[in-house]
Scaffold this active site. Structure first.
Site, PDB file in Angstrom:
ATOM      1  N   ASP A 129       0.861  -1.184   0.000  1.00 50.70           N
ATOM      2  CA  ASP A 129       0.000   0.000   0.000  1.00 50.70           C
ATOM      3  C   ASP A 129       0.900   1.238   0.000  1.00 50.70           C
ATOM      4  OD1 ASP A 129      -3.256   0.152   0.881  1.00 50.70           O
ATOM      5  OD2 ASP A 129      -2.154   2.034   0.989  1.00 50.70           O
ATOM      6  N   ASP A 152       3.664   2.523  -3.942  1.00 47.53           N
ATOM      7  CA  ASP A 152       2.809   3.582  -4.469  1.00 47.53           C
ATOM      8  C   ASP A 152       2.677   3.297  -5.956  1.00 47.53           C
ATOM      9  OD1 ASP A 152       1.767   5.865  -5.636  1.00 47.53           O
ATOM     10  OD2 ASP A 152       2.920   7.247  -4.384  1.00 47.53           O
ATOM     11  N   VAL A 153       1.466   2.987  -6.409  1.00 45.79           N
ATOM     12  CA  VAL A 153       1.287   2.547  -7.798  1.00 45.79           C
ATOM     13  C   VAL A 153       1.631   3.643  -8.820  1.00 45.79           C
ATOM     14  CG1 VAL A 153      -0.400   0.759  -7.219  1.00 45.79           C
ATOM     15  CG2 VAL A 153      -1.208   3.053  -7.884  1.00 45.79           C
ATOM     16  N   ASN A 192      -5.259  -3.613  -7.388  1.00 46.83           N
ATOM     17  CA  ASN A 192      -6.492  -3.243  -6.696  1.00 46.83           C
ATOM     18  C   ASN A 192      -6.515  -1.782  -6.254  1.00 46.83           C
ATOM     19  OD1 ASN A 192      -8.811  -3.659  -4.581  1.00 46.83           O
ATOM     20  ND2 ASN A 192      -7.026  -3.014  -3.385  1.00 46.83           N
ATOM     21  N   TYR A 222     -13.872   9.048 -12.855  1.00 49.03           N
ATOM     22  CA  TYR A 222     -13.797   7.675 -12.322  1.00 49.03           C
ATOM     23  C   TYR A 222     -14.203   6.668 -13.402  1.00 49.03           C
ATOM     24  CZ  TYR A 222     -14.417   3.799  -8.990  1.00 49.03           C
ATOM     25  OH  TYR A 222     -14.316   2.604  -8.328  1.00 49.03           O
ATOM     26  N   LYS A 265     -11.964   3.486 -15.092  1.00 50.44           N
ATOM     27  CA  LYS A 265     -12.373   2.086 -14.962  1.00 50.44           C
ATOM     28  C   LYS A 265     -12.665   1.455 -16.324  1.00 50.44           C
ATOM     29  CE  LYS A 265     -11.779   1.860 -10.547  1.00 50.44           C
ATOM     30  NZ  LYS A 265     -10.670   1.048 -10.012  1.00 50.44           N
ATOM     31  N   VAL A 325     -19.481  -1.216  -2.515  1.00 47.64           N
ATOM     32  CA  VAL A 325     -19.049  -2.052  -1.402  1.00 47.64           C
ATOM     33  C   VAL A 325     -18.626  -1.086  -0.294  1.00 47.64           C
ATOM     34  CG1 VAL A 325     -17.371  -3.781  -0.637  1.00 47.64           C
ATOM     35  CG2 VAL A 325     -18.038  -3.712  -3.034  1.00 47.64           C
ATOM     36  N   THR A 334     -16.334   0.416   2.063  1.00 44.20           N
ATOM     37  CA  THR A 334     -14.894   0.436   2.353  1.00 44.20           C
ATOM     38  C   THR A 334     -14.543   1.869   2.778  1.00 44.20           C
ATOM     39  OG1 THR A 334     -14.229   1.147   0.143  1.00 44.20           O
ATOM     40  CG2 THR A 334     -14.448  -1.235   0.473  1.00 44.20           C
TER      41      THR A 334
HETATM   42  N1  LIG Z   1     -15.811   0.386  -2.656  1.00 46.78           N
HETATM   43  C1  LIG Z   1     -16.501   0.349  -3.762  1.00 46.78           C
HETATM   44  O1  LIG Z   1     -17.713   0.624  -3.754  1.00 46.78           O
HETATM   45  C2  LIG Z   1     -15.846  -0.039  -5.061  1.00 46.78           C
HETATM   46  C3  LIG Z   1     -16.666  -0.338  -6.147  1.00 46.78           C
HETATM   47  C4  LIG Z   1     -16.071  -0.706  -7.346  1.00 46.78           C
HETATM   48  C5  LIG Z   1     -14.693  -0.739  -7.450  1.00 46.78           C
HETATM   49  N2  LIG Z   1     -13.921  -0.426  -6.385  1.00 46.78           N
HETATM   50  C6  LIG Z   1     -12.468  -0.459  -6.566  1.00 46.78           C
HETATM   51  O2  LIG Z   1     -11.883  -1.313  -5.608  1.00 46.78           O
HETATM   52  C7  LIG Z   1     -10.528  -0.950  -5.401  1.00 46.78           C
HETATM   53  C8  LIG Z   1     -10.223  -0.928  -3.910  1.00 46.78           C
HETATM   54  O3  LIG Z   1     -10.962   0.129  -3.312  1.00 46.78           O
HETATM   55  P1  LIG Z   1     -11.654   0.040  -1.868  1.00 46.78           P
HETATM   56  O4  LIG Z   1     -13.083   0.347  -2.067  1.00 46.78           O
HETATM   57  O5  LIG Z   1     -11.244  -1.174  -1.167  1.00 46.78           O
HETATM   58  O6  LIG Z   1     -11.035   1.372  -1.193  1.00 46.78           O
HETATM   59  P2  LIG Z   1     -10.143   1.648   0.112  1.00 46.78           P
HETATM   60  O7  LIG Z   1      -9.920   3.111   0.113  1.00 46.78           O
HETATM   61  O8  LIG Z   1     -10.758   1.025   1.315  1.00 46.78           O
HETATM   62  O9  LIG Z   1      -8.772   0.896  -0.223  1.00 46.78           O
HETATM   63  C9  LIG Z   1      -7.925   1.348  -1.246  1.00 46.78           C
HETATM   64  C10 LIG Z   1      -6.470   1.265  -0.806  1.00 46.78           C
HETATM   65  O10 LIG Z   1      -5.663   1.753  -1.888  1.00 46.78           O
HETATM   66  C11 LIG Z   1      -4.620   2.529  -1.341  1.00 46.78           C
HETATM   67  N3  LIG Z   1      -4.068   3.468  -2.327  1.00 46.78           N
HETATM   68  C12 LIG Z   1      -4.546   4.670  -2.721  1.00 46.78           C
HETATM   69  N4  LIG Z   1      -3.707   5.265  -3.570  1.00 46.78           N
HETATM   70  C13 LIG Z   1      -2.656   4.411  -3.734  1.00 46.78           C
HETATM   71  C14 LIG Z   1      -1.458   4.458  -4.468  1.00 46.78           C
HETATM   72  N5  LIG Z   1      -1.140   5.527  -5.214  1.00 46.78           N
HETATM   73  N6  LIG Z   1      -0.629   3.392  -4.422  1.00 46.78           N
HETATM   74  C15 LIG Z   1      -0.922   2.323  -3.644  1.00 46.78           C
HETATM   75  N7  LIG Z   1      -2.023   2.242  -2.900  1.00 46.78           N
HETATM   76  C16 LIG Z   1      -2.881   3.273  -2.947  1.00 46.78           C
HETATM   77  C17 LIG Z   1      -5.228   3.228  -0.148  1.00 46.78           C
HETATM   78  O11 LIG Z   1      -4.216   3.640   0.762  1.00 46.78           O
HETATM   79  C18 LIG Z   1      -6.154   2.149   0.410  1.00 46.78           C
HETATM   80  O12 LIG Z   1      -5.494   1.385   1.406  1.00 46.78           O
HETATM   81  C19 LIG Z   1     -10.346   0.394  -6.099  1.00 46.78           C
HETATM   82  O13 LIG Z   1      -9.713   0.217  -7.339  1.00 46.78           O
HETATM   83  C20 LIG Z   1     -11.780   0.858  -6.315  1.00 46.78           C
HETATM   84  O14 LIG Z   1     -11.909   1.755  -7.390  1.00 46.78           O
HETATM   85  C21 LIG Z   1     -14.465  -0.083  -5.188  1.00 46.78           C
END
Ligand SMILES: NC(=O)c1ccc[n+]([C@@H]2O[C@H](COP(=O)([O-])OP(=O)(O)OC[C@H]3O[C@@H](n4cnc5c(N)ncnc54)[C@H](O)[C@@H]3O)[C@@H](O)[C@H]2O)c1
Length: 268
Positions: A33, A54-55, A81, A146, A150, A179, A181
């Site tokens: 992360d 960091d991605v 992710n 966004y 995606k 979801v 989060t």
């Molecule tokens: N939560 C939803 O409703 C939902 C729906 C569809 C897709 N997603 C996708 O799921 C994935 C995970 O999201 P989540 O909902 O678990 O969110 P989250 O914020 O709980 O977790 C995301 C994690 O990514 C990390 N992050 C952010 N920028 C970063 C970077 N530059 N390098 C490395 N890590 C980084 C954050 O520190 C965090 O720990 C994302 O790609 C999101 O777009 C989420």
């Protein structure tokens, strides 16, 4: 031999749940992360390893690749992710916020694939999992940046699936709907209304991060390409394909309600 998985953004949410799922299954897990403390905490809970990744930074990707080669002699599954959220009416979104979200959500995945594909080709095995979103298929209003990131991840995944299949490399693209989060906490939106709507929709979701993690694990095991994690999401995607006019009307209705909220709460 014990299989090996690297998951970006696994300090929280879907990534963290997926790390736990793989750990439970006895895999070796590399939690990563940008938030190093979060990655470390998750890794300790799971008795796993962690790196700061960091991605958006090539150097940290390279360090993660070197780590996998040195400690594990390779990698079986890469899960891209990490992601952030952005919302708001199109004309209100700054170009700086477009750069920010494209750099993390889309180019972050590009960087990960560029870094690991040569290793996977050398191994003649590997599985790339990209976490996109239903947003990249439905393209709902007031989420332009966004949605674009995606849709880009879905397109990249489809291309890689075809291109890399002959080398024994598999690809899965995950499209969750809402979801619960931590993603809304870091959401950038010029319209405050877009953040509260997102939070409400996330809170009302019946599908949890653990459910998504279970589905990711099974899809990788079964080498499935497209994973629509939510029953409602599967229905929407199917309707869009077979009854597009109905979906146009549903989205117009959604927007006619939501538009007024944004206009009342937003800048103009
Ligand atoms: N939560 C939803 O409703 C939902 C729906 C569809 C897709 N997603 C996708 O799921 C994935 C995970 O999201 P989540 O909902 O678990 O969110 P989250 O914020 O709980 O977790 C995301 C994690 O990514 C990390 N992050 C952010 N920028 C970063 C970077 N530059 N390098 C490395 N890590 C980084 C954050 O520190 C965090 O720990 C994302 O790609 C999101 O777009 C989420």
């Amino acid at each position: 031999v014990t299989k090996r998985v690297l998951i970006t953004g696994s300090g929280s949410g879907i990534g963290k749940a997926t790390a736990a799922r793989y750990a439970r299954q006895g895999w070796r897990v590399l939690v990563s992360d940008v938030d190093e403390a979060a990655a470390e905490t998750v890794a300790k809970e799971l008795d796993a390893s962690f790196v700061r990744l960091d991605v958006t930074e090539d150097a940290t990707w390279l360090a993660a690749l070197d780590w996998c080669k040195r400690e594990w002699d390779g990698l079986d599954v890469l899960i891209n992710n990490a992601g952030v959220a952005g919302g708001g009416r199109f004309e209100q979104i700054d170009l700086a916020d477009w750069e920010w979200i494209l750099n993390i959500n889309l180019k972050g995945v590009v960087r990960g694939c560029r870094m690991f594909v040569p290793l996977f080709k050398e191994q003649r095995s590997g599985h790339i999992v990209n976490v996109a979103s239903l947003a990249g298929i439905m393209n709902l209003p007031a989420m332009a940046s966004y949605n674009v990131t995606k849709a880009g991840v879905i397109s990249l995944s489809e291309t890689l699936r075809y291109e890399l299949e002959p080398y024994g490399i598999h690809t899965t693209v995950v499209c969750p709907a809402y979801v619960k989060t931590n993603i809304a906490a870091g959401m950038r939106s010029p319209d405050p209304g877009a953040v509260s709507i997102t939070e409400k929709l996330m809170a009302s979701s019946k599908i949890t991060a653990d459910d998504v993690a279970d589905q990711i694990f099974d899809a990788v095991r079964d080498k499935r390409f497209l994973l629509l994690t939510h029953p409602d999401g599967r229905k929407s995607a199917r309707l869009k394909r077979f009854l597009p006019k109905l979906v146009d009307r549903q989205i117009a209705q959604y927007w006619s309600r939501f538009r007024h909220t944004l206009e009342q709460q937003g800048r103009s």
